[in-house]
Design an enzyme around this catalytic site. Structure first.
Site, PDB file in Angstrom:
ATOM      1  N   CYS A 118       0.868  -1.329   0.011  1.00 39.72           N
ATOM      2  CA  CYS A 118      -0.136  -0.078   0.020  1.00 39.72           C
ATOM      3  C   CYS A 118       0.796   1.328  -0.056  1.00 39.72           C
ATOM      4  CB  CYS A 118      -1.018   0.068   1.208  1.00 39.72           C
ATOM      5  SG  CYS A 118      -1.977  -1.460   1.351  1.00 39.72           S
ATOM      6  N   HIS A 259      -3.371   7.066   2.667  1.00 38.91           N
ATOM      7  CA  HIS A 259      -3.637   6.007   2.137  1.00 38.91           C
ATOM      8  C   HIS A 259      -5.120   5.577   2.863  1.00 38.91           C
ATOM      9  CE1 HIS A 259      -3.994   1.645   1.078  1.00 38.91           C
ATOM     10  NE2 HIS A 259      -3.705   1.415   2.175  1.00 38.91           N
ATOM     11  N   ASN A 289     -10.206  -0.252   0.153  1.00 37.66           N
ATOM     12  CA  ASN A 289      -8.740  -0.080   0.268  1.00 37.66           C
ATOM     13  C   ASN A 289      -8.307  -0.645  -1.066  1.00 37.66           C
ATOM     14  OD1 ASN A 289      -6.109  -0.510   0.661  1.00 37.66           O
ATOM     15  ND2 ASN A 289      -6.275  -1.489   2.561  1.00 37.66           N
TER      16      ASN A 289
HETATM   17  O1  UT7 Z   1      -3.744  -1.480   3.616  1.00 37.06           O
HETATM   18  C1  UT7 Z   1      -2.656  -1.731   4.403  1.00 37.06           C
HETATM   19  C2  UT7 Z   1      -2.945  -1.618   5.895  1.00 37.06           C
HETATM   20  N1  UT7 Z   1      -4.174  -2.161   6.506  1.00 37.06           N
HETATM   21  C3  UT7 Z   1      -4.492  -1.654   7.328  1.00 37.06           C
HETATM   22  O2  UT7 Z   1      -4.086  -0.638   7.686  1.00 37.06           O
HETATM   23  C4  UT7 Z   1      -5.676  -2.302   8.128  1.00 37.06           C
HETATM   24  C5  UT7 Z   1      -5.751  -2.052   9.389  1.00 37.06           C
HETATM   25  N2  UT7 Z   1      -6.693  -2.696  10.270  1.00 37.06           N
HETATM   26  C6  UT7 Z   1      -8.104  -2.413  10.151  1.00 37.06           C
HETATM   27  O3  UT7 Z   1      -8.389  -1.464   9.453  1.00 37.06           O
HETATM   28  C7  UT7 Z   1      -8.741  -2.935  11.057  1.00 37.06           C
HETATM   29  O4  UT7 Z   1      -8.164  -3.508  12.163  1.00 37.06           O
HETATM   30  C8  UT7 Z   1      -9.947  -3.989  10.710  1.00 37.06           C
HETATM   31  C9  UT7 Z   1     -10.775  -2.891   9.850  1.00 37.06           C
HETATM   32  C10 UT7 Z   1      -9.291  -4.972   9.713  1.00 37.06           C
HETATM   33  C11 UT7 Z   1     -10.741  -4.772  11.633  1.00 37.06           C
HETATM   34  O5  UT7 Z   1     -11.389  -3.804  12.536  1.00 37.06           O
HETATM   35  P1  UT7 Z   1     -11.163  -4.073  14.415  1.00 37.06           P
HETATM   36  O6  UT7 Z   1     -11.696  -2.857  14.943  1.00 37.06           O
HETATM   37  O7  UT7 Z   1      -9.621  -4.056  14.469  1.00 37.06           O
HETATM   38  O8  UT7 Z   1     -11.889  -5.339  14.399  1.00 37.06           O
HETATM   39  P2  UT7 Z   1     -11.022  -6.679  15.072  1.00 37.06           P
HETATM   40  O9  UT7 Z   1     -10.225  -7.312  14.142  1.00 37.06           O
HETATM   41  O10 UT7 Z   1     -10.223  -6.417  16.373  1.00 37.06           O
HETATM   42  O11 UT7 Z   1     -12.265  -7.734  15.386  1.00 37.06           O
HETATM   43  C12 UT7 Z   1     -13.421  -7.243  16.357  1.00 37.06           C
HETATM   44  C13 UT7 Z   1     -14.592  -8.019  16.080  1.00 37.06           C
HETATM   45  C14 UT7 Z   1     -14.126  -9.523  16.080  1.00 37.06           C
HETATM   46  O12 UT7 Z   1     -15.314 -10.281  16.748  1.00 37.06           O
HETATM   47  P3  UT7 Z   1     -15.285 -10.496  18.332  1.00 37.06           P
HETATM   48  O13 UT7 Z   1     -13.958 -11.454  18.463  1.00 37.06           O
HETATM   49  O14 UT7 Z   1     -15.066  -9.367  19.012  1.00 37.06           O
HETATM   50  O15 UT7 Z   1     -16.356 -11.515  18.769  1.00 37.06           O
HETATM   51  C15 UT7 Z   1     -14.317 -10.033  14.723  1.00 37.06           C
HETATM   52  O16 UT7 Z   1     -14.459 -11.229  14.585  1.00 37.06           O
HETATM   53  O17 UT7 Z   1     -15.335  -7.882  14.899  1.00 37.06           O
HETATM   54  C16 UT7 Z   1     -15.398  -9.126  14.140  1.00 37.06           C
HETATM   55  N3  UT7 Z   1     -15.148  -9.009  12.667  1.00 37.06           N
HETATM   56  C17 UT7 Z   1     -16.421  -8.672  11.998  1.00 37.06           C
HETATM   57  N4  UT7 Z   1     -17.715  -8.651  12.257  1.00 37.06           N
HETATM   58  C18 UT7 Z   1     -18.545  -8.396  11.265  1.00 37.06           C
HETATM   59  C19 UT7 Z   1     -14.030  -8.700  11.969  1.00 37.06           C
HETATM   60  N5  UT7 Z   1     -14.433  -8.435  10.742  1.00 37.06           N
HETATM   61  C20 UT7 Z   1     -15.782  -8.479  10.589  1.00 37.06           C
HETATM   62  C21 UT7 Z   1     -16.759  -8.230   9.806  1.00 37.06           C
HETATM   63  N6  UT7 Z   1     -18.090  -8.065  10.168  1.00 37.06           N
HETATM   64  N7  UT7 Z   1     -16.410  -8.123   8.338  1.00 37.06           N
END
Ligand code: UT7
Length: 333
Positions: A118, A259, A289
């Protein structure tokens, strides 16, 4: 601050976005997710998906054609082609060579790919900047093109809702006017954390096999939560360092084009670098993204909307797999 001449500026821009839209509602039918979760956790509403018959080089070629026309030059005037992508048509020949052939560019010019995920656009800006300043080149065609839909695991809700396809191309040109175009650039990398955002198989370390296909190891994986924190820290730090290096204060910045990985990352970076969110250009809701394409797609859109004027200071910042990160400061010509 004075940049030594020659300066390197953006002479032309072109973007190609595939027709097909994949909405949050579509994703609700694919995996266990919700429009509400995707909007509030990422800021995304829809993303574009390339046609099955289009490869990354097709997307990049269409963007490049527009950029060359926009620059007001002919194809014969291009004397270097660089492509930043993580979804190359094939490992080799390079996507840059393919685009060179598809565009019918001269064959006495170099063409090569670079991988910085990215951060590909800010990395490529710096490479092109120095090649233009130091070398015999006059017009460099830099292209970002991604068909991320081809490496997404459509069963993994933690990644499949995030990514989209697209392409952008810029013509960078040398001129003798001081203090215009690319004023400065800071890049960084930390390979020790590379496994947090990776495409596990298909290379020499883990060649393709029935097992890698069965285990979906040809799709990207990401430890989103850990990546999030590192992205905020590294992007913020390099923006602050770049402004110091260029002797520019945060309030002199007209636009920041970050980004587009997550709206919450953008929010956090805005707070860290003390630039109001209103100065950040955002189109994440429409594109998702698009990796290396996200900054140039958003920059082109902001410029076409008449928001970037000559003399404006524009700060770009990115973070991506590798890890890689960087920032570029531009004074619009
Ligand atoms: O471009 C290159 C660089 N990339 C980035 O910079 C991306 C960086 N990361 C992010 O943007 C975020 O970490 C994400 C958008 C990928 C995820 O968001 P988050 O707030 O960090 O969520 P998480 O991974 O901590 O997950 C929280 C909860 C989990 O459920 P539990 O374990 O709390 O029950 C996940 O299973 O959200 C759940 N979850 C979803 N729920 C509904 C993860 N993906 C989804 C989804 N829909 N699509």
């Amino acid at each position: 601050m004075r940049t030594p001449t020659p300066s390197v500026y953006i002479r032309g821009m072109g973007v190609y976005m595939p027709e097909r839209r994949l909405t949050n509602a579509d994703l609700e039918r694919l995996v266990e997710t919700s429009d509400e979760w995707i909007r509030t956790r990422t800021g995304m509403v829809e993303r574009r998906i390339a046609a099955p018959e289009d490869s990354t080089s097709d997307l990049g070629t269409r963007a490049a054609e527009k950029a060359i026309v926009d620059a007001g030059i002919s194809k014969e005037d291009i004397d270097l082609v660089i492509v930043a992508t993580v979804t190359a048509d094939q490992t080799f020949p390079s996507t840059a060579c393919k685009i060179q052939a598809k565009l019918g560019l001269r064959t006495d010019i170099p063409a090569f790919d670079m991988i910085a995920a990215c951060s590909g656009f800010v990395y490529m800006m710096q490479v092109a900047n120095h090649m233009l300043r130091a070398g015999d080149y006059k017009n460099v065609l830099i292209i970002t093109a991604e068909k991320l839909s081809s490496i997404v695991n459509w069963e993994d809700r933690s990644t499949c809702v995030l990514f989209g396809d697209g392409a952008a191309a810029f013509v960078l040109t040398k001129c003798n006017e001081p203090y215009v175009g690319i004023l400065g650039n800071i890049l960084g990398a930390d390979g020790s954390q590379g496994d947090l955002l990776t495409l596990p198989a298909g290379g020499s370390m883990n060649p393709a096999s029935y097992e890698t296909v069965r285990n979906k190891e040809h799709c990207l994986t990401m430890a989103g939560n850990q990546v999030f924190k590192i992205a905020v820290r590294t992007m913020s730090e390099c923006c602050v360092r770049l402004l110091e290096k260029c002797n520019v204060t945060a309030d002199q910045i007209k636009w920041v084009i970050p980004h587009q990985a997550n709206m919450r990352i953008v929010d956090a970076v805005a707070r860290q670098i003390k630039v109001p969110l209103e100065k950040f250009c955002i189109n994440i809701e429409k594109t998702g993204n698009t990796s290396a394409c996200s900054i140039p797609i958003c920059m082109e859109e902001t410029y076409r909307a008449g928001k970037i004027q000559p003399g404006d200071l524009v700060l770009l910042t990115a973070f991506g797999g590798g890890f890689t990160w960087g920032a570029t400061l531009i004074r619009w010509k």
